[in-house]
Motif scaffolding. Structure first.
Motif, short mmCIF file in Angstrom:
data_model
loop_
_atom_site.label_atom_id
_atom_site.label_comp_id
_atom_site.label_asym_id
_atom_site.label_seq_id
_atom_site.Cartn_x
_atom_site.Cartn_y
_atom_site.Cartn_z
N TYR A 108 37.68 45.68 42.17
CA TYR A 108 37.17 44.57 42.98
C TYR A 108 38.20 43.46 43.10
CZ TYR A 108 33.77 40.97 44.33
OH TYR A 108 33.08 39.97 44.96
N SER A 109 38.90 43.20 41.98
CA SER A 109 39.83 42.08 41.97
C SER A 109 41.01 42.31 42.91
CB SER A 109 40.38 41.84 40.56
OG SER A 109 39.32 41.63 39.67
N TYR A 112 39.54 40.74 45.86
CA TYR A 112 39.12 39.36 45.71
C TYR A 112 40.28 38.41 45.45
CZ TYR A 112 36.12 35.49 44.30
OH TYR A 112 35.50 34.29 44.19
N THR A 252 35.37 34.78 40.11
CA THR A 252 34.08 35.47 40.03
C THR A 252 34.15 36.84 39.38
OG1 THR A 252 33.51 34.29 42.04
CG2 THR A 252 32.05 36.07 41.36
N GLY A 353 30.38 37.04 44.45
CA GLY A 353 31.78 36.86 44.78
C GLY A 353 32.07 37.26 46.21
N SER A 354 31.45 38.32 46.61
CA SER A 354 31.63 38.77 48.00
C SER A 354 31.16 37.69 48.96
CB SER A 354 30.85 40.07 48.19
OG SER A 354 30.94 40.50 49.52
N HIS A 357 33.52 34.81 48.86
CA HIS A 357 34.73 35.19 49.58
C HIS A 357 34.55 35.02 51.08
CE1 HIS A 357 38.58 37.30 49.76
NE2 HIS A 357 38.10 37.95 50.81
N SER A 458 32.99 42.24 53.10
CA SER A 458 34.21 42.28 52.29
C SER A 458 34.91 43.62 52.44
CB SER A 458 33.84 42.03 50.83
OG SER A 458 33.19 40.81 50.70
N MET A 462 36.22 45.80 47.51
CA MET A 462 35.16 45.01 46.92
C MET A 462 33.81 45.67 47.09
SD MET A 462 36.60 41.29 48.02
CE MET A 462 35.21 40.30 47.59
#
Lengths: 708, 177, 102
Positions: A108-109, A112, A252, A353-354, A357, A458, A462
């Motif tokens: 995911y990072s 992100y 996040t 977080g999505s 973002h 996203s 993600m």
């Protein structure tokens, strides 16, 4: 899978994240893509190894089976510390949890944190954290546990303060670390107490000692409470919960990994692991702390508008549930809830977080109607919310239900109903504020049109983790129905007599009948979990005693009642939330004004921070100033005094040197000079004198040698 | 008897001026006292029958050395007022030493049996002369060499160097340096 | 009293002691020389006395003759030195010539 294979896989799982850290930390900037593929790749390998271990233990099916390997860390004769790793069912589950979440967060990072200036550093720290967390999971002794405990705290510090240019972030990571320190202080005292009383730090040896009564009574109780303080700090129970909301300053994904799924769960894991070390009194403390935390923090979540803050308080509340279960003597359900919670809470954070973002904001006031723009995020988020709310067929239901069941059973057998009441109330509040979050974020009118226009789904890096976790949030429960009580295969209360039989320890006579009701409730709750879902469990009955027969009924009724109540509470909460936030039938603004006092208290998070600012901080600073004064006056006085003394001595020495030594030297020189002067006078230069000398010499010679 | 008296007189003639030689502050007096001492010694030689030696003593010592000494005394006279004082410090150690030496010698003389005997004195000139030419020819020649060297040496020592004539003497206006 | 060897030896010893005293204590350089002469004469008396009373020959006398000659030569040189000293220092005080000192 052989024992050695298990051990080596475990060591590899421990070492791979460390390798990731080292490689990315030192070479990250020079690598292509700054080395994120190393992090993801190594975690993927670790994940595969964790799956292998998990399957191995699934096949073994015996929660008391363990593989342990230790070596002598320090041997000073009478003082010895053995350290090593331990892999059993609980470990296997935890490894899976940590690996899954860590791997997905790594993935995911990539999306992100794209474009961040310290991208490589971030992945390095993620690797470091994962390594430390694995250390906690794999440790077989209090020493390693504490060591990795601290490392995890350090990782948390580094990651919370990742955006350290922001003052709020810099303060937050300090707060987290220091609050953790308070808990760790207690933890350390507890470790010392146990070590002093028993002379060992190995888990199972300690269990045997406790069983034999080497440490008992008040000391055991206080030592247990002290150990629990570590959990209070790390798992953010009240009153040391203050750091977790502030920890949302970190990125996040970090919140997802550390402050939802793994690090905060370490405290729960520790208590579950060391369950036999907690006496009846300690267990009571644990139970109440957990229950109160669960309830209070859920009330705070009602009024928060930052989505990460809401999730943070939700985490606190769920951690409270886990701790409550531990206090009720049900480590199985606590660990089960830990597992399911890790799945859906990580998902919730990553989903948040999505959203963040997309919308570049964390406030619910800036969102609205996002479900059309971000469908994957919306669906997965909804799945996680349903799981968290305890809706049947989603994973969270089974674990939360189990906790409430054992808490009620405990209440029924001991008369302590308060924890259950707090728990069941929170079970209503939780769905309410979670759906509040969902409705305000994904439904309704967009609050800020500009943000809404810019929002988009996203990237795959993600959304894939989101989807994976969404699936897990469901199937973790699915396994429950397919193979009843699968979790019981992995984690069950220790068979302490069997363990203590492995070690030859002198029993002090009074067998410690620990946590009577707790144990009963624990055993029964676990068996009832299996029973309630249909089939009787057969061969993997971990305790062959049938003496729990009469308790079986209590557990059964408790469980059924709890299930009914929790489902109804969940429905109540969801309906109310729908009524207020979807149908907008209630004016929340007017309510806010009407209950202004209550609102302020909740919004101020019960003013814990202010309380600490007023009491603890001044006291600490006062103690520090006393110490500083001591240091200045006494220590510096001693040092200065020593310096002064040295000067005095050297002055005296100088005197001696000047007068005696130099005097001696000069005296010798003077004597020689005088003698020289004297002898010089022989040489008068006058012949007559020489003649006189000659004559005298001749005379003397004659007289002496008796020439005469 | 008379022999003894003569001896005593001769002894006195020798010793008494000798004392004056030693103690006299006036160097001229000392020189003349030395004359008498030497006479006394010559007399003693004659008393012992050493006629040649006695005469040689008179001629050489008194006629040569003493004259030389007196000449030098005269030539090195300093004005009256500049005479240095004696001071007693040097008399004491010198006196002690001298007395000690004399005592030692006297002790030696009286404690040793010399095996002395009396004989009649005989003229010695012929015998000495013969011995000079035969037994003691070498010392004879060496001594003459020594005399020669002494003369040359004395002449050189006395020579007036140009370096020592820094100041022009009275009466001589031009001094070659 | 029977004048014999010891008497002469005594005289010569006395003369020698006196000469020694003169050498050691006289300030005047010529005075020192006179002392030396006295000592030489004393030894001469010894030689002659021994040749007369012990040896009964003339060897001592020959020796005495040589001594006299050498004494003369030595006196000549010494006096030349004294004169040179007088020329250089303006005095015959023995203490003026102490370049050997230190």
């Amino acid at each position: 899978m052989s024992d050695n294979a298990i051990l080596y896989s475990a060591l590899a799982i421990l070492g791979l994240p460390l390798l990731s850290y080292v490689l990315i930390f030192f070479f990250g900037k020079k690598l292509p893509r700054q080395g994120d593929f190393i992090g993801v790749g190594l975690m993927g390998i670790a994940q595969l190894l964790a799956i292998r271990i998990f399957i191995a233990f699934w096949k073994i099916g015996d929660p008391s089976y363990r593989v342990e390997k230790a070596f002598t860390w320090l041997d000073l004769g009478g003082f010895r510390i053995d350290a090593g790793i331990l892999v059993d069912g609980m470990t296997a589950v935890m490894l899976m949890v940590v690996c899954i979440v860590s791997f997905l967060v790594h993935l995911y990072s990539v999306g992100y944190m794209h474009g961040d200036r310290r991208y490589a550093r971030y992945f390095a720290f993620l690797g470091f954290f994962t390594f430390s967390m694995m250390g906690i999971v794999l440790a077989n002794n209090l020493f390693f546990l504490y060591m990795f405990w601290e490392l995890v705290g350090l990782s948390s510090y580094l990651l919370i303060g990742f955006f350290f240019h922001k003052h709020s972030a810099a303060n937050a990571n300090k707060k987290a670390f220091l609050t953790n320190r308070v808990g760790d202080w207690g933890f350390w005292l507890g470790i010392l107490a146990f070590f002093t009383a028993t002379g060992t730090l190995n888990y199972f040896e300690l269990f045997a000692h406790v069983h034999a009564g080497t440490i008992k009574g008040a000391l055991l109780g206080w030592a247990g409470v002290a150990l629990f303080l570590g959990c209070v700090g790390k798992s953010a129970q009240m009153p040391l919960h203050i750091w977790l909301p502030d920890a949302m300053e970190g990125p996040t994904p970090v919140s997802a990994l550390i402050h939802a799924a793994t690090m905060v769960a370490a405290g729960v894991y520790m208590v579950a692991r060391l369950a036999p070390l907690f006496g009846a009194d300690a267990m009571m403390v644990i139970l109440y702390v957990g229950a109160i935390t669960a309830f209070i923090t859920s009330t705070i979540a009602l009024v928060k508008t930052d989505i990460k803050r809401v999730l943070a308080f939700s985490t606190l509340s769920q951690l409270g549930y886990m701790v409550m279960a531990l206090g009720a003597g049900d480590p199985t359900n606590a660990m089960f809830h830990l597992t399911t919670h890790a799945m859906f809470k990580a998902l919730l954070f990553l989903g948040a977080g999505s959203v963040i973002h997309a919308v570049h904001s964390q406030e619910m006031g800036d969102m609205g109607g996002l479900r059309k723009k971000m469908p994957i995020t919306f669906v997965t988020f909804l799945v996680a919310t349903l799981a968290l709310s305890g809706v049947p067929f989603f994973a969270g239901f089974y674990s939360k239900d189990g906790i409430l069941g054992s808490t009620l059973a405990f209440g029924m057998t001991s008369g302590h109903y308060v924890p259950f009441i707090l728990g069941i109330t929170a079970a209503a509040i939780t769905p309410f504020y979670m759906f509040r979050l969902v409705f305000r974020t994904f439904f309704g009118k967009p609050q800020i049109q500009e943000k809404y226009d810019h929002a988009h789904e996203s990237p795959l890096s993600m959304t894939i983790p989101l989807m994976t976790l969404g699936v897990l949030s469901i199937i973790a429960a699915g396994w429950q129905t397919a193979d009843k009580g699968w979790f019981a295969k992995f984690a069950a209360p220790y068979d302490v007599p069997a363990i203590s039989a492995e070690f030859n320890i002198e029993s002090t006579g009074d067998h410690l009948v620990v946590h009577d009701e707790h144990a009963q409730a624990g055993h029964d709750a676990e068996t009832s979990v299996e029973a309630a879902h249909g089939d009787e469990h057969g061969a993997d009955d971990t305790h062959g005693e049938e003496a729990h027969g009469e308790h079986h009924d209590v557990a059964h009724t408790a469980h059924v009642r709890a299930m009914v109540m929790s489902i109804s509470m969940a429905l109540l909460g969801i309906t109310l939330s729908w009524w207020v936030y979807y149908r907008k039938k209630v004016n929340t603004g007017a309510l806010q004004k009407k209950f202004h006092g209550a609102y302020t208290v909740l919004q101020g998070m019960y003013f814990f921070d202010e309380l600490y600012h007023a009491t603890v901080y001044p006291f600490t600073l006062w103690v520090a100033s006393v110490c500083a004064a001591f240091d200045r006056i006494v220590i510096d006085g001693i040092v200065n005094g020593t310096g002064y003394l040295t000067r005095m001595v050297s002055w005296i020495s100088g005197l001696i040197d000047n007068y005696f030594v130099d005097g001696a030297v000069n005296g010798v020189a003077a004597v020689l000079q005088g003698a020289g002067e004297g002898f010089r006078r022989i040489q008068t230069g006058r012949i007559q004198t020489y003649l006189a000398y000659v004559s005298a010499s001749v005379l003397i010679l004659v007289l002496v040698y008796r020439v005469l | 008897m008379t022999g003894d008296l003569v001896f005593i007189l001769l002894a006195l003639l020798t010793i008494v001026p000798a004392v004056w030689v030693v103690f006299s502050p006036n160097i001229v007096h000392a020189g003349f006292a030395l004359l008498f001492t030497l006479f006394g010694v010559a007399g003693l030689y004659a008393y012992m029958g050493a006629d040649y030696i006695a005469v040689t003593q008179l001629m050489v010592y008194i006629g040569g050395v003493l004259v030389l000494v007196l000449f030098t005394v005269m030539m090195t006279r300093v004005p009256q007022g500049k005479r240095a004082n004696y001071g007693l410090d040097r008399f004491v150690p010198a006196g002690v030493l001298s007395l000690a030496v004399f005592g030692l010698l006297y002790k030696t003389i009286t404690s040793v049996d010399w095996g002395a005997g009396h004989t009649e004195p005989v003229p010695t000139v012929a015998e000495i002369g013969t011995n000079f030419m035969t037994n003691y020819i070498f010392p004879f020649e060496y001594v003459s060499l020594v005399l020669l060297v002494a003369m040359i040496g004395a002449a050189i020592l006395i020579r007036e160097n140009k370096n020592t004539q820094d100041e022009p003497e009275n009466g001589e206006s031009e001094v070659q340096s | 009293m029977n004048v014999g060897l010891p008497h002469f030896l005594t005289i010569s010893a006395a003369l020698f002691a006196l000469g020694l005293f003169a050498v050691m204590s006289r300030r005047n350089a010529i005075g020192i020389l006179m002392g030396v002469e006295l000592m030489l004469n004393a030894s001469n008396i010894n030689f002659v006395a021994f040749s007369r009373y012990v040896q009964h020959g003339i060897d001592g006398q020959i020796m005495a003759a040589f001594v006299i000659v050498l004494a003369a030569a030595e006196a000549a040189v010494a006096l030349a030195i004294v004169l040179a000293m007088f020329r250089n220092f303006g005095t015959v005080h023995a203490d003026t010539v102490q370049s050997l000192k230190r």
